[in-house]
Design a protein around this motif. Sequence first.
Motif, mmCIF file in Angstrom:
data_model
loop_
_atom_site.group_PDB
_atom_site.id
_atom_site.type_symbol
_atom_site.label_atom_id
_atom_site.label_comp_id
_atom_site.label_asym_id
_atom_site.label_seq_id
_atom_site.Cartn_x
_atom_site.Cartn_y
_atom_site.Cartn_z
ATOM 1 N N SER A 38 -50.838 -13.352 53.420
ATOM 2 C CA SER A 38 -50.751 -14.807 53.380
ATOM 3 C C SER A 38 -49.325 -15.171 53.026
ATOM 4 N N GLU A 39 -48.506 -15.396 54.042
ATOM 5 C CA GLU A 39 -47.104 -15.736 53.810
ATOM 6 C C GLU A 39 -46.966 -17.077 53.085
ATOM 7 N N SER A 40 -47.917 -17.973 53.294
ATOM 8 C CA SER A 40 -47.821 -19.304 52.689
ATOM 9 C C SER A 40 -48.029 -19.267 51.188
ATOM 10 N N PHE A 41 -48.973 -18.422 50.731
ATOM 11 C CA PHE A 41 -49.301 -18.375 49.308
ATOM 12 C C PHE A 41 -48.763 -17.137 48.615
ATOM 13 N N GLY A 42 -48.520 -16.067 49.359
ATOM 14 C CA GLY A 42 -48.035 -14.834 48.760
ATOM 15 C C GLY A 42 -49.095 -14.090 47.974
ATOM 16 N N ASN A 43 -50.333 -14.539 48.023
ATOM 17 C CA ASN A 43 -51.427 -13.924 47.283
ATOM 18 C C ASN A 43 -52.659 -13.913 48.187
ATOM 19 N N VAL A 44 -53.056 -12.730 48.663
ATOM 20 C CA VAL A 44 -54.164 -12.655 49.619
ATOM 21 C C VAL A 44 -55.502 -12.982 48.980
ATOM 22 N N VAL A 45 -55.619 -12.862 47.659
ATOM 23 C CA VAL A 45 -56.888 -13.172 46.998
ATOM 24 C C VAL A 45 -57.238 -14.648 47.188
ATOM 25 N N ILE A 46 -56.221 -15.518 47.236
ATOM 26 C CA ILE A 46 -56.444 -16.943 47.474
ATOM 27 C C ILE A 46 -57.138 -17.163 48.810
ATOM 28 N N ARG A 47 -56.744 -16.407 49.817
ATOM 29 C CA ARG A 47 -57.274 -16.605 51.165
ATOM 30 C C ARG A 47 -58.554 -15.821 51.430
ATOM 31 N N TYR A 48 -58.697 -14.660 50.760
ATOM 32 C CA TYR A 48 -59.828 -13.779 51.092
ATOM 33 C C TYR A 48 -60.728 -13.460 49.892
ATOM 34 N N GLY A 49 -60.535 -14.149 48.761
ATOM 35 C CA GLY A 49 -61.309 -13.831 47.565
ATOM 36 C C GLY A 49 -62.796 -14.083 47.694
ATOM 37 N N ASP A 50 -63.211 -14.970 48.611
ATOM 38 C CA ASP A 50 -64.632 -15.259 48.791
ATOM 39 C C ASP A 50 -65.138 -14.771 50.156
ATOM 40 N N MET A 51 -64.494 -13.744 50.710
ATOM 41 C CA MET A 51 -64.870 -13.222 52.019
ATOM 42 C C MET A 51 -66.253 -12.581 51.983
#
Length: 245
Positions: A38-51
């Motif tokens: 996640s280039e926008s946030f720099g933290n993939v957990v933000i984008r995929y934490g509830d996958m």
Amino acid sequence: TFNLSRSRVGDHQLGLSSTPSSVTTPIKIFINHHELSSESFGNVVIRYGDMNLDFIDYIEVYQAGNSVSFGNESGTVIVRLFTKDPSRENGSFAKMELDDKGSSALNILSAYNLEDKKSSYLISANLKRKNGESYYNNNYELKNDFTKANLFFQYNKKDDYSVEFNAVKGIKDSFANDSLSPTYGIMQGNILFLHLDKQLPQNFALRLCATYEKINIDNTDAVGIKLSNGTLPKNVHIDLHTLNT
């Protein structure tokens, strides 16, 4: 040990149990051989934490020194998710979940070996709607709801090549966001990745991948949102597009 919690904006964050919840832990997440980003946030957990994990067979977790084996940048935690083998699944299923707050989730999985016995596919689709608890700040309602759709597709030809595609689309409330007196906040995000693995002679492999991310954020505040340049606007709109190959 680690704690998975939510930030002021309702995003997932991972941190060591011994550190404050505001301190995030560097983490890398892989699906098979593809590193989620996640280039926008720099933290993939933000984008995929509830996958949703219905299409995942097993998970490997590495810490500290082992992380150097998985890229140029080290991470405190490496999480590798390995998808299910269609030859073992060889079927389809669907399930729906509901709760007393009106939240719902629909999960669909289909995985089959094809007639040539060398090719297989896996499709996983997930649609989730969460109605979170609302709070009030200066008579303004702060919502914590989100809707997210996730599609994962994999096609594999044994000893030849595999193709993986993932699309995530979501919209969520910014909850308390990062301002002093928030009155409204919404974030919309789309992220796509395409990954190709081609087997070469002598156990070599060619891997090509690309990730596209789009983020739209709208926040309003009764007092104003302090920006890095010192200004204090009451409305902030952010529109980001990134492509990583």
